[in-house]
Each structure stands twice: as structure tokens, then as C-alpha cells.
Design an enzyme around this catalytic site. Structure first.
Site, mmCIF file in Angstrom:
data_model
loop_
_atom_site.group_PDB
_atom_site.id
_atom_site.type_symbol
_atom_site.label_atom_id
_atom_site.label_comp_id
_atom_site.label_asym_id
_atom_site.label_seq_id
_atom_site.Cartn_x
_atom_site.Cartn_y
_atom_site.Cartn_z
ATOM 1 N N GLU A 99 0.809 -1.215 0.000
ATOM 2 C CA GLU A 99 0.000 0.000 0.000
ATOM 3 C C GLU A 99 0.847 1.272 0.000
ATOM 4 O O GLU A 99 0.328 2.358 -0.279
ATOM 5 C CB GLU A 99 -0.954 -0.005 1.201
ATOM 6 C CG GLU A 99 -1.986 -1.126 1.125
ATOM 7 C CD GLU A 99 -2.822 -1.270 2.388
ATOM 8 O OE1 GLU A 99 -3.964 -1.743 2.280
ATOM 9 O OE2 GLU A 99 -2.327 -0.915 3.481
ATOM 10 N N GLY A 130 -12.840 -3.835 1.625
ATOM 11 C CA GLY A 130 -13.922 -4.616 1.048
ATOM 12 C C GLY A 130 -15.154 -3.758 0.852
ATOM 13 O O GLY A 130 -15.507 -2.945 1.714
ATOM 14 N N MET A 153 -9.516 -2.635 8.352
ATOM 15 C CA MET A 153 -9.034 -2.948 9.696
ATOM 16 C C MET A 153 -8.236 -1.831 10.383
ATOM 17 O O MET A 153 -7.711 -2.060 11.468
ATOM 18 C CB MET A 153 -8.182 -4.223 9.648
ATOM 19 C CG MET A 153 -8.946 -5.451 9.181
ATOM 20 S SD MET A 153 -7.925 -6.949 9.080
ATOM 21 C CE MET A 153 -7.494 -7.216 10.804
ATOM 22 N N GLU A 154 -8.136 -0.648 9.758
ATOM 23 C CA GLU A 154 -7.314 0.400 10.361
ATOM 24 C C GLU A 154 -7.933 1.797 10.380
ATOM 25 O O GLU A 154 -7.626 2.597 11.279
ATOM 26 C CB GLU A 154 -5.955 0.509 9.621
ATOM 27 C CG GLU A 154 -5.053 -0.692 9.739
ATOM 28 C CD GLU A 154 -5.382 -1.773 8.718
ATOM 29 O OE1 GLU A 154 -5.073 -2.946 8.989
ATOM 30 O OE2 GLU A 154 -5.943 -1.443 7.643
ATOM 31 N N ASP A 174 -12.091 -6.408 -2.780
ATOM 32 C CA ASP A 174 -12.985 -7.561 -2.682
ATOM 33 C C ASP A 174 -14.361 -7.086 -2.262
ATOM 34 O O ASP A 174 -14.557 -5.907 -1.969
ATOM 35 C CB ASP A 174 -12.440 -8.594 -1.686
ATOM 36 C CG ASP A 174 -12.306 -8.017 -0.274
ATOM 37 O OD1 ASP A 174 -13.313 -8.054 0.460
ATOM 38 O OD2 ASP A 174 -11.225 -7.525 0.076
#
Length: 232
Positions: free
Chosen positions: A13, A79, A176-177, A200
Site C-alpha cells: 500500500e 472490502g 481494519m485500520e 474484494d
């Protein structure tokens, strides 16, 4: 003077941005490597935080305390939580919240951290608008959306879990962050924006789609960040 902190959870990333920057100094703190220098004529600090909310929050606090950044950008993948947001598209945050916080027993709404006074942490309106406009210029082959980013310490790859998150939080993407970066930036009064390219669909196909599309998605997000920097 502006100094932009750029956080990516994974190396893929931030590797493209690192490769294009002029590095002036490298420092290690909390087992994270902070690269100081310039990118596209702008003073930056680029760092891979590691995955998950604790790593992300620690990283953001270090950027505030040790590097005195004026703005924070979180770049990466996520996602999709909406049918119309396809793999490869980009979501730019309007706000962010924790989908895995539950203190309803004490009267707080699902997702609200106690005693914070807000459910979601608002992104900086100027940064959000700038990211959207620049994305239309540099990534004309994809769509860009403004909306809520929701975060938790789990990779969402189950349709029922996804449906519950959509029902409860009306998010545009899940990862997640972002909410922890938003949370820490909010407490430090530092303007932030989260830029997430979709890798996704956060459902039963996610395990298969993610490895295939994550690199291309991360490249779209990195390109956007690079080109918006001089306009901040």
C-alpha cells in the site's frame, strides 16, 4: 508549513509512494520505519503501520507527537459494502467508525466508544473533496464514492457478517485500520482522510478476490495520494 503523514497498513500500500519520494531521513519507532522526505514537491512522512487497529493508532500518534504532521492520509485497500461499488473503485471517507465496539449495555449506540461524544469521526471536508476531484482526473477508468469507512479487527469474508455491518452502520467499505487512524487524528485535532481502493466484496468471495486484486487496487489509491499532495 504542511507536512503530510501517509499511512498504509501493508507494504504494497505504500511501496509505490516510497519508490517515488526523495528520502531525507529514516527513523524507526515502535518497530515501524518512518521515511521523511518529499513527494511530488510536498514534505511527507510515509510509514507502514502494520495491520489492525492498535498498530494504526500507535502509528498515528507517533506521526503527531514525533513528526508534527499537519495532515494525515490513510491509503490502502478495503472490502465493498455496497453492490454498486465494484472491485477497483475508490471510497473516500466522509467519516469512520469502529464496527466491533459494543457498549450498548451502558446505553451507548452500537459502535460508539464510551465518553468520546460521537459515534463516527468526521474526515476533513477539504481533503475529502480534493481526493474525489483528483481521483476523477488520475483514475478516469474507475468510479469514486464518498462515504463511511467502518473498521474492526477482522477480515470480513462472511456474507452474514457483512449484512449485519451494512444494517447497523450504513458503511461504504470495511477494513481494519481507518477508524483507529481517524480516532487518533480526531483526538489530536489533525485533519485526515481515508482513501480505500476496493479489493474484494467482503463476502464469501473475498478470500478468492483479495489476492488477485489487492495490488491493482493499492496502485489506484497510491496514484491518487501522490497527485493530490501539492493541492493540499
Amino acid at each position: 508549513m504542511k507536512k503530510i503523514g501517509i499511512i498504509g497498513a501493508m507494504e504494497l500500500e505504500v511501496e509505490e509512494l516510497k519508490g517515488k519520494m526523495t528520502i531525507q531521513r529514516t527513523q524507526e519507532k515502535a518497530s515501524m520505519e518512518f521515511l521523511e522526505g518529499t513527494l511530488n514537491g510536498t514534505e511527507v512522512v510515509i510509514v507502514r503501520s502494520g495491520i489492525g487497529k492498535v498498530n494504526a493508532a500507535l502509528c498515528t500518534q507517533i506521526l503527531c507527537d514525533c513528526f508534527q504532521v499537519s495532515h494525515i492520509i490513510n491509503t490502502g485497500v478495503a472490502g465493498s459494502l455496497k453492490n454498486e461499488i465494484d472491485i477497483g473503485d475508490i471510497v473516500v471517507s466522509t467519516d469512520a467508525l469502529h464496527h466491533d465496539v459494543d457498549v450498548r449495555v451502558f446505553g451507548y449506540p452500537l459502535g460508539e466508544v464510551p465518553q468520546m461524544g460521537c459515534l463516527a469521526f468526521p474526515a476533513d471536508g477539504h481533503l475529502t473533496a480534493l481526493a474525489v476531484s483528483v481521483c476523477c482526473e488520475v483514475n478516469p477508468d474507475i468510479k469514486v464514492y464518498e462515504g463511511r469507512v467502518v473498521s474492526g479487527d477482522q477480515f470480513v469474508s462472511d456474507k452474514q457478517v457483512k449484512d449485519n455491518i451494512i444494517k447497523n452502520f450504513q458503511g461504504f467499505c470495511v477494513e481494519m485500520e481507518g477508524a483507529s487512524i481517524a480516532h487518533a487524528a480526531y483526538l489530536n485535532h489533525v485533519p485526515f482522510v481515508i482513501i480505500r481502493a476496493i479489493s474484494d466484496k467482503a463476502d464469501d468471495s473475498a478470500e478468492m478476490d483479495y489476492p488477485t486484486f489487492e495490488k491493482a487496487a493499492a496502485a489506484h489509491s497510491a496514484s491518487l495520494v501522490e497527485h493530490m499532495l501539492p493541492k493540499i
